[in-house]
Design a protein around this motif. Structure first.
Motif, PDB file in Angstrom:
ATOM      1  N   ARG A 279       0.833  -1.207   0.000  1.00  0.00           N
ATOM      2  CA  ARG A 279       0.000   0.000   0.000  1.00  0.00           C
ATOM      3  C   ARG A 279       0.864   1.251   0.000  1.00  0.00           C
ATOM      4  NH1 ARG A 279      -2.178   0.384   6.284  1.00  0.00           N
ATOM      5  NH2 ARG A 279      -0.107   0.390   7.268  1.00  0.00           N
ATOM      6  N   LEU A 280       0.238   2.361  -0.346  1.00  0.00           N
ATOM      7  CA  LEU A 280       0.847   3.676  -0.216  1.00  0.00           C
ATOM      8  C   LEU A 280       0.459   4.237   1.139  1.00  0.00           C
ATOM      9  CD1 LEU A 280       2.472   5.811  -1.909  1.00  0.00           C
ATOM     10  CD2 LEU A 280       0.244   6.860  -2.407  1.00  0.00           C
ATOM     11  N   GLN A 281       1.434   4.752   1.886  1.00  0.00           N
ATOM     12  CA  GLN A 281       1.145   5.235   3.232  1.00  0.00           C
ATOM     13  C   GLN A 281       2.100   6.372   3.596  1.00  0.00           C
ATOM     14  OE1 GLN A 281       1.989   1.697   5.643  1.00  0.00           O
ATOM     15  NE2 GLN A 281       3.901   2.633   6.290  1.00  0.00           N
ATOM     16  N   PRO A 282       1.771   7.143   4.641  1.00  0.00           N
ATOM     17  CA  PRO A 282       2.693   8.183   5.097  1.00  0.00           C
ATOM     18  C   PRO A 282       3.979   7.548   5.622  1.00  0.00           C
ATOM     19  CG  PRO A 282       0.491   8.519   5.996  1.00  0.00           C
ATOM     20  CD  PRO A 282       0.490   7.154   5.385  1.00  0.00           C
ATOM     21  N   ALA A 283       5.104   8.177   5.327  1.00  0.00           N
ATOM     22  CA  ALA A 283       6.398   7.666   5.799  1.00  0.00           C
ATOM     23  C   ALA A 283       6.641   8.111   7.229  1.00  0.00           C
ATOM     24  CB  ALA A 283       7.517   8.162   4.899  1.00  0.00           C
ATOM     25  N   SER A 284       7.121   7.193   8.057  1.00  0.00           N
ATOM     26  CA  SER A 284       7.517   7.564   9.411  1.00  0.00           C
ATOM     27  C   SER A 284       8.767   8.439   9.350  1.00  0.00           C
ATOM     28  CB  SER A 284       7.811   6.314  10.233  1.00  0.00           C
ATOM     29  OG  SER A 284       8.969   5.659   9.730  1.00  0.00           O
ATOM     30  N   ALA A 285       9.079   9.082  10.451  1.00  0.00           N
ATOM     31  CA  ALA A 285      10.285   9.899  10.505  1.00  0.00           C
ATOM     32  C   ALA A 285      11.523   9.051  10.235  1.00  0.00           C
ATOM     33  CB  ALA A 285      10.384  10.599  11.859  1.00  0.00           C
ATOM     34  N   TYR A 286      11.524   7.815  10.738  1.00  0.00           N
ATOM     35  CA  TYR A 286      12.662   6.925  10.536  1.00  0.00           C
ATOM     36  C   TYR A 286      12.862   6.621   9.050  1.00  0.00           C
ATOM     37  CZ  TYR A 286      15.529   2.691  10.853  1.00  0.00           C
ATOM     38  OH  TYR A 286      16.524   1.755  10.700  1.00  0.00           O
TER      39      TYR A 286
ATOM     40  N   LEU B 119       6.352  14.457   5.934  1.00  0.00           N
ATOM     41  CA  LEU B 119       5.005  14.179   5.417  1.00  0.00           C
ATOM     42  C   LEU B 119       5.020  13.593   4.008  1.00  0.00           C
ATOM     43  CD1 LEU B 119       3.165  17.374   6.744  1.00  0.00           C
ATOM     44  CD2 LEU B 119       3.353  15.126   7.820  1.00  0.00           C
ATOM     45  N   SER B 120       6.090  12.887   3.684  1.00  0.00           N
ATOM     46  CA  SER B 120       6.147  12.195   2.396  1.00  0.00           C
ATOM     47  C   SER B 120       5.346  10.897   2.455  1.00  0.00           C
ATOM     48  CB  SER B 120       7.597  11.877   2.029  1.00  0.00           C
ATOM     49  OG  SER B 120       8.335  13.041   1.773  1.00  0.00           O
ATOM     50  N   SER B 121       4.986  10.416   1.282  1.00  0.00           N
ATOM     51  CA  SER B 121       4.359   9.094   1.171  1.00  0.00           C
ATOM     52  C   SER B 121       5.391   8.092   0.677  1.00  0.00           C
ATOM     53  CB  SER B 121       3.178   9.140   0.191  1.00  0.00           C
ATOM     54  OG  SER B 121       2.145   9.958   0.682  1.00  0.00           O
TER      55      SER B 121
END
Length: 238
Positions: free
Chosen positions: A105-112, A122-124
């Motif tokens: 799936r496409l999802q928000p990227a964690s800070a890590y 706030l990248s995907s």
């Protein structure tokens, strides 16, 4: 009795290790139930379990939830400098690889993950979760995180095979520089469930960050290997 327990544990470990070494307990073979083993060694379940846990830590046996204990198959050799992929590594050693696709799936990227892939806040990202097998045995849980700008439409493709080959065939992307980080760990809920082992089981955690032939950060893999399934090898030649 308390003083006898350590000797009993040592004796059980030695006896079972000898059985495995001489092939009487073949690779992948199921050990008798703990109750039966307690009778064989004339000991308590507590003492027996301590011996089994020690053998598990040595990589000689492994446990599956609700199935029991098994003799560990040979480890697969993982050459970090080999620039190969799971299917090729396993097949090249005469073993059979397979993959279970758990989710994509496409999802928000964690800070890590943003940090690993050098993405802005706030990248995907594309997340692909897979469980991988050697000769039918679950040995690896991996989370792949891809920069979606480089892989348009990838979620519509077959993600159960080699991502390395898929990248080359559909996007003309080939791996260039690769960075590895490794540390021993204990499996947390998601990885343990995927590998069908108890939470807290020992594992080797490998973080792999990949660049392509043009030096772009393209993806990263968070790998969780059963500790008895892998032998990491690195040879540096001057």
């Amino acid at each position: 009795m308390r003083n006898d327990a350590p000797r009993a544990v040592t004796a059980i470990c030695k006896a079972l290790a000898e059985q495995i070494e001489h092939g009487l307990l073949p690779p992948g073979g199921k050990l008798p139930a703990e109750r039966k083993l307690s009778e064989v060694f004339d000991t308590t379940r507590i003492t027996l379990r301590e011996a089994l846990v020690q053998l598990e830590a040595q990589g000689l046996i492994y446990r599956e939830e609700r199935r029991g204990w098994f003799a560990s198959p040979p480890r697969v050799l993982y050459n970090l400098l080999g620039r190969s992929h799971f299917n090729a590594i396993v097949s090249g050693q005469g073993r059979k690889p397979s993959t279970d696709l758990l989710s994509a799936r496409l999802q928000p990227a964690s800070a890590y993950i943003c940090g690993l892939l050098d993405l802005p806040a706030l990248s995907s990202v594309v997340q692909i979760r897979r469980a991988r097998r050697i000769d039918g045995r679950l040995v690896l849980y991996v989370e792949h995180y891809l920069n979606p700008a480089l892989f348009p439409g990838i979620l519509e493709l077959d993600l159960s095979g080699s991502l390395t080959e898929l990248y080359a065939a559909h996007y003309k992307i080939h791996y260039g520089r690769v960075r590895f980080e490794m540390l021993p760990t204990a499996l947390q809920t998601e990885a343990a469930a995927a590998l069908r082992v108890s939470q807290g089981s020992p594992a080797l955690h490998i973080v792999r960050t990949n660049r392509d032939q043009d030096g772009r950060l393209i993806d990263c893999d968070l790998e969780y290997w059963r500790h008895d399934a892998i032998h990491v090898s690195v040879e540096v030649i001057d």
